[in-house]
Design a protein around this motif. Structure first.
Motif, PDB file in Angstrom:
ATOM      1  N   PHE A  32       0.856  -1.179   0.000  1.00  0.00           N
ATOM      2  CA  PHE A  32       0.000   0.000   0.000  1.00  0.00           C
ATOM      3  C   PHE A  32       0.895   1.233   0.000  1.00  0.00           C
ATOM      4  O   PHE A  32       1.752   1.383   0.869  1.00  0.00           O
ATOM      5  CB  PHE A  32      -0.879   0.040   1.250  1.00  0.00           C
ATOM      6  CG  PHE A  32      -2.118  -0.788   1.133  1.00  0.00           C
ATOM      7  CD1 PHE A  32      -3.167  -0.380   0.328  1.00  0.00           C
ATOM      8  CD2 PHE A  32      -2.243  -1.975   1.840  1.00  0.00           C
ATOM      9  CE1 PHE A  32      -4.333  -1.136   0.223  1.00  0.00           C
ATOM     10  CE2 PHE A  32      -3.396  -2.742   1.736  1.00  0.00           C
ATOM     11  CZ  PHE A  32      -4.438  -2.319   0.930  1.00  0.00           C
ATOM     12  N   LYS A  33       0.690   2.092  -0.959  1.00  0.00           N
ATOM     13  CA  LYS A  33       1.506   3.294  -1.022  1.00  0.00           C
ATOM     14  C   LYS A  33       0.718   4.478  -0.492  1.00  0.00           C
ATOM     15  O   LYS A  33      -0.503   4.533  -0.628  1.00  0.00           O
ATOM     16  CB  LYS A  33       1.934   3.555  -2.459  1.00  0.00           C
ATOM     17  CG  LYS A  33       2.707   2.387  -3.065  1.00  0.00           C
ATOM     18  CD  LYS A  33       3.170   2.709  -4.479  1.00  0.00           C
ATOM     19  CE  LYS A  33       3.891   1.520  -5.091  1.00  0.00           C
ATOM     20  NZ  LYS A  33       2.939   0.458  -5.514  1.00  0.00           N
ATOM     21  N   ILE A  34       1.409   5.410   0.092  1.00  0.00           N
ATOM     22  CA  ILE A  34       0.756   6.580   0.691  1.00  0.00           C
ATOM     23  C   ILE A  34       1.074   7.813  -0.147  1.00  0.00           C
ATOM     24  O   ILE A  34       2.244   8.145  -0.371  1.00  0.00           O
ATOM     25  CB  ILE A  34       1.243   6.784   2.141  1.00  0.00           C
ATOM     26  CG1 ILE A  34       0.851   5.565   2.989  1.00  0.00           C
ATOM     27  CG2 ILE A  34       0.660   8.061   2.725  1.00  0.00           C
ATOM     28  CD1 ILE A  34       1.452   5.567   4.370  1.00  0.00           C
ATOM     29  N   LEU A  35       0.001   8.455  -0.587  1.00  0.00           N
ATOM     30  CA  LEU A  35       0.156   9.647  -1.409  1.00  0.00           C
ATOM     31  C   LEU A  35       0.875  10.740  -0.617  1.00  0.00           C
ATOM     32  O   LEU A  35       0.567  10.975   0.555  1.00  0.00           O
ATOM     33  CB  LEU A  35      -1.244  10.129  -1.812  1.00  0.00           C
ATOM     34  CG  LEU A  35      -1.378  11.079  -2.986  1.00  0.00           C
ATOM     35  CD1 LEU A  35      -0.788  10.468  -4.242  1.00  0.00           C
ATOM     36  CD2 LEU A  35      -2.858  11.391  -3.200  1.00  0.00           C
ATOM     37  N   ASN A  36       1.811  11.399  -1.279  1.00  0.00           N
ATOM     38  CA  ASN A  36       2.521  12.487  -0.609  1.00  0.00           C
ATOM     39  C   ASN A  36       1.546  13.570  -0.143  1.00  0.00           C
ATOM     40  O   ASN A  36       0.483  13.768  -0.735  1.00  0.00           O
ATOM     41  CB  ASN A  36       3.529  13.130  -1.559  1.00  0.00           C
ATOM     42  CG  ASN A  36       4.712  12.204  -1.833  1.00  0.00           C
ATOM     43  OD1 ASN A  36       4.946  11.266  -1.073  1.00  0.00           O
ATOM     44  ND2 ASN A  36       5.427  12.465  -2.899  1.00  0.00           N
ATOM     45  N   SER A  37       1.916  14.268   0.914  1.00  0.00           N
ATOM     46  CA  SER A  37       1.077  15.364   1.397  1.00  0.00           C
ATOM     47  C   SER A  37       1.343  16.601   0.555  1.00  0.00           C
ATOM     48  O   SER A  37       2.317  16.672  -0.180  1.00  0.00           O
ATOM     49  CB  SER A  37       1.396  15.662   2.856  1.00  0.00           C
ATOM     50  OG  SER A  37       1.432  14.478   3.598  1.00  0.00           O
ATOM     51  N   GLY A  38       0.475  17.569   0.708  1.00  0.00           N
ATOM     52  CA  GLY A  38       0.681  18.836   0.014  1.00  0.00           C
ATOM     53  C   GLY A  38       0.410  18.717  -1.466  1.00  0.00           C
ATOM     54  O   GLY A  38      -0.355  17.858  -1.911  1.00  0.00           O
ATOM     55  N   ASP A  39       1.043  19.555  -2.233  1.00  0.00           N
ATOM     56  CA  ASP A  39       0.805  19.575  -3.671  1.00  0.00           C
ATOM     57  C   ASP A  39       1.659  18.516  -4.343  1.00  0.00           C
ATOM     58  O   ASP A  39       2.714  18.801  -4.895  1.00  0.00           O
ATOM     59  CB  ASP A  39       1.126  20.968  -4.228  1.00  0.00           C
ATOM     60  CG  ASP A  39       0.806  21.046  -5.718  1.00  0.00           C
ATOM     61  OD1 ASP A  39       0.211  20.088  -6.249  1.00  0.00           O
ATOM     62  OD2 ASP A  39       1.168  22.062  -6.336  1.00  0.00           O
ATOM     63  N   PHE A  40       1.156  17.286  -4.298  1.00  0.00           N
ATOM     64  CA  PHE A  40       1.968  16.170  -4.768  1.00  0.00           C
ATOM     65  C   PHE A  40       2.143  16.152  -6.281  1.00  0.00           C
ATOM     66  O   PHE A  40       2.898  15.367  -6.810  1.00  0.00           O
ATOM     67  CB  PHE A  40       1.392  14.839  -4.279  1.00  0.00           C
ATOM     68  CG  PHE A  40      -0.064  14.673  -4.550  1.00  0.00           C
ATOM     69  CD1 PHE A  40      -0.503  14.263  -5.788  1.00  0.00           C
ATOM     70  CD2 PHE A  40      -0.997  14.952  -3.553  1.00  0.00           C
ATOM     71  CE1 PHE A  40      -1.852  14.121  -6.039  1.00  0.00           C
ATOM     72  CE2 PHE A  40      -2.357  14.811  -3.804  1.00  0.00           C
ATOM     73  CZ  PHE A  40      -2.783  14.404  -5.060  1.00  0.00           C
ATOM     74  N   LEU A  41       1.392  17.017  -6.966  1.00  0.00           N
ATOM     75  CA  LEU A  41       1.539  17.061  -8.429  1.00  0.00           C
ATOM     76  C   LEU A  41       2.603  18.053  -8.880  1.00  0.00           C
ATOM     77  O   LEU A  41       2.970  18.095 -10.047  1.00  0.00           O
ATOM     78  CB  LEU A  41       0.197  17.423  -9.081  1.00  0.00           C
ATOM     79  CG  LEU A  41      -0.843  16.314  -9.092  1.00  0.00           C
ATOM     80  CD1 LEU A  41      -2.125  16.807  -9.723  1.00  0.00           C
ATOM     81  CD2 LEU A  41      -0.331  15.088  -9.819  1.00  0.00           C
ATOM     82  N   ASN A  42       3.064  18.838  -7.943  1.00  0.00           N
ATOM     83  CA  ASN A  42       4.029  19.874  -8.263  1.00  0.00           C
ATOM     84  C   ASN A  42       5.268  19.286  -8.928  1.00  0.00           C
ATOM     85  O   ASN A  42       5.917  18.404  -8.385  1.00  0.00           O
ATOM     86  CB  ASN A  42       4.419  20.620  -6.983  1.00  0.00           C
ATOM     87  CG  ASN A  42       5.190  21.891  -7.300  1.00  0.00           C
ATOM     88  OD1 ASN A  42       5.085  22.423  -8.408  1.00  0.00           O
ATOM     89  ND2 ASN A  42       5.959  22.363  -6.340  1.00  0.00           N
ATOM     90  N   GLY A  43       5.586  19.784 -10.106  1.00  0.00           N
ATOM     91  CA  GLY A  43       6.790  19.323 -10.791  1.00  0.00           C
ATOM     92  C   GLY A  43       6.616  18.013 -11.514  1.00  0.00           C
ATOM     93  O   GLY A  43       7.582  17.446 -12.023  1.00  0.00           O
ATOM     94  N   ILE A  44       5.397  17.492 -11.548  1.00  0.00           N
ATOM     95  CA  ILE A  44       5.152  16.233 -12.262  1.00  0.00           C
ATOM     96  C   ILE A  44       4.563  16.569 -13.631  1.00  0.00           C
ATOM     97  O   ILE A  44       3.562  17.260 -13.720  1.00  0.00           O
ATOM     98  CB  ILE A  44       4.163  15.349 -11.491  1.00  0.00           C
ATOM     99  CG1 ILE A  44       4.617  15.180 -10.054  1.00  0.00           C
ATOM    100  CG2 ILE A  44       3.974  14.036 -12.231  1.00  0.00           C
ATOM    101  CD1 ILE A  44       5.436  13.978  -9.777  1.00  0.00           C
ATOM    102  N   ASP A  45       5.202  16.067 -14.639  1.00  0.00           N
ATOM    103  CA  ASP A  45       4.743  16.319 -16.011  1.00  0.00           C
ATOM    104  C   ASP A  45       3.677  15.301 -16.391  1.00  0.00           C
ATOM    105  O   ASP A  45       3.951  14.108 -16.448  1.00  0.00           O
ATOM    106  CB  ASP A  45       5.963  16.205 -16.946  1.00  0.00           C
ATOM    107  CG  ASP A  45       5.558  16.390 -18.405  1.00  0.00           C
ATOM    108  OD1 ASP A  45       4.353  16.532 -18.667  1.00  0.00           O
ATOM    109  OD2 ASP A  45       6.464  16.387 -19.255  1.00  0.00           O
TER     110      ASP A  45
END
Length: 458
Positions: A66-79
């Motif tokens: 089970f993976k845990i989604l990063n906190s905050g703006d986890f899409l930042n810098g993801i293309d």
RNA sequence: GUGGUCGUAGCUCAGUUGGUUAGAGCGCCAGAUUGUGGCUCUGGAGGUCGCCGGUUCGAGCCCGGUCUUCCACCCCA
């Protein structure tokens, strides 16, 4: 706003009071045996960094994390384009840096390396905590379940294996669960791979061999063929499955067959020594050398242990083994460990099916004080408090509802005694104690007399 | 992840080839019984038929999807 339907995630469970008292019985039994053998308790976080977890359980294992989604703006810098291109699995690693632990052994290895300066080796620790696997639920298979681990790390002695097997025997003895302890050695399996001339296929071979009991020899051979093994090599396996007799007889036949494999001989010698210790300890449980026993995570290097319940169809209730280099990946070389893990949830299922839990002890309270109203409650509270001080489980009905309701409450909770203090009692200065099982009822004048009637024990 | 299966009251389950207002037992609540429970009797409350959509004059029932349960495979405690 519409009502939301209460639910919990697939493969997880709530535990009610009755289940918890049974579960605690299991946990306490296991914990007691661990402590008796000198193991000290630790706990680690539910979540670990993903890089601690990844790559330790094989390809399958990684998928079940089970993976845990990063906190905050986890899409930042993801293309987003790159995300699409690299696929879900690779993308999840960009979005998640933590995961729920998959077992207790790898976090323990991490713990040992991280705290190596504080630890006195050989280190015996136990750990009782839940683990999570994104598996598809099935009988005896949950997405959240408890493991009860005992490991000893920093010693290569086979006495440790014997110690753990003795623990297994004691735990299941106390729980009255009949089991068979199966033992094998990874080096014997490596020897087999050597012997048939396919040392590189050891994983495929072990996985296939593990199913021998279940699917039979023909199916095993078929599977091996699918995995790309030479037909000739596969036929060389046959004499291995033909070995018979008690554990010692099997080992000596194996020794002949694997005589040219260094690791095979080493595995046989270790196993012979272990059986020697077990004989000396006179382990009452049934123990069996099972060369078809291969299960186990990729990190096992020596002894492999698996425990099956004899009277229930369920997967293994306990498993374990030796791992020579688990801490190596975290930077601590040459530290060998061996450990076992009890599957508390499966043990619960087995015991429940076999009705092995003692009836009763459904309630915590020994006495219920009836509630007649404010005045009477004030009179009762000091009595209640005195019972508590004597460590007697007692409770007061919180609302002044009609008596019949308070009685049936006591009934349903199996509370054996009620204390009744109403107008008459207050006026004349006595206390009525009623035994709900016999219906007998008597008047007393002090807390000590109450205690006398109900008996000290909870 | 692949294939299958289940879901109707708080619980265990009925519910006919699709047909009016969906039932039973247990449990719960009230009364018979105003300071005495379990037993008995009488009455009562409680349902978006898992969810969403479709077919049909009409769906708990047929079809599709989805979630959940259980099962087999994979793998595992």
């Amino acid at each position: 706003m519409s009502n939301q339907k209460p639910a919990i995630p697939k493969g997880t469970r709530d535990f009610g009071p009755e289940e918890m008292s049974k579960r605690n019985y299991i946990f306490n039994t296991i914990k007691g045996v661990f402590q008796k053998h000198g193991y000290a308790q630790i706990e680690t976080p539910a979540m670990e960094n993903l890089d601690t977890l990844l790559g330790k359980y094989g390809e399958e294992g990684d998928k079940l994390l089970f993976k845990i989604l990063n906190s905050g703006d986890f899409l930042n810098g993801i293309d987003p384009l790159k995300m699409q291109a690299s696929g879900a699995n690779a993308t999840s690693l960009l979005l998640c840096e933590k995961g729920l632990r998959y077992d207790l052994t790898v976090p323990f290895a991490r713990y040992v390396v991280q705290h190596r300066d504080e630890i006195k080796f050989p280190f015996r620790r136990f750990q009782i905590q839940p683990v999570w696997r994104a598996d598809r639920p099935q009988k005896g298979r949950y997405r959240e379940f408890y493991q009860c681990d005992a490991d000893i790390i920093g010693s290569t002695s086979l006495l440790n294996e014997a110690d753990l097997i003795s623990i297994i025997d004691e735990v299941f003895g106390k729980l009255a669960v009949r089991v068979k302890i199966k033992i094998n050695n990874r080096k014997i399996l490596a020897g087999i791979a050597d012997y048939i001339g396919q040392p590189d296929k050891i994983i495929d071979i072990t996985v296939a061999i593990d199913k021998l009991d279940k699917i039979g020899m023909d199916a095993v051979m078929q599977e091996l063929q699918l995995k790309g093994l030479e037909v000739q090599s596969i036929y060389k396996l046959e004499p291995l499955f033909a070995i018979t007799g008690d554990n010692r007889a099997k080992l000596s036949q194996l020794r002949r067959i694997l005589q040219n494999s260094e690791s095979g001989i080493q595995g046989i010698e270790e196993t012979e020594k272990l059986f020697g210790y077990m004989d000396t300890l006179a382990i009452p449980s049934e123990t069996e050398l099972g060369i078809s026993l291969a299960r186990g995570l990729n990190y096992y290097t020596g002894t492999i242990i698996e425990v099956k319940a004899l009277d229930a169809e369920i997967g293994s209730v306990c498993g374990g083994g030796r791992y020579d280099d688990l801490t190596g990946i975290f930077g601590l070389k040459d530290v060998s460990g061996v450990g076992i893990s009890f599957g508390a949830d499966r043990i619960y299922d087995v015991m429940n099916n076999l009705n092995l839990f003692q009836a009763g002890s459904k309630t915590a309270s020994k006495v219920l004080f009836a509630n007649y109203g404010d005045k009477e409650v004030k009179y009762c509270l000091p009595l209640l408090s005195q019972l508590w001080q004597k460590d007697i489980n007692a409770e007061l009905y919180p609302d002044p509802v009609k008596l019949s309701k308070q009685f049936s409450y006591a009934d349903s909770k199996n509370i054996p005694f009620m204390v009744l203090v109403g107008e008459d009692e207050m006026k004349e200065g006595f206390i009525t104690v009623k035994n709900l099982f016999s219906g007998e009822q008597q008047k007393v004048s002090s807390v000590n007399e109450i205690i006398e009637i109900i008996g000290q024990k909870n």
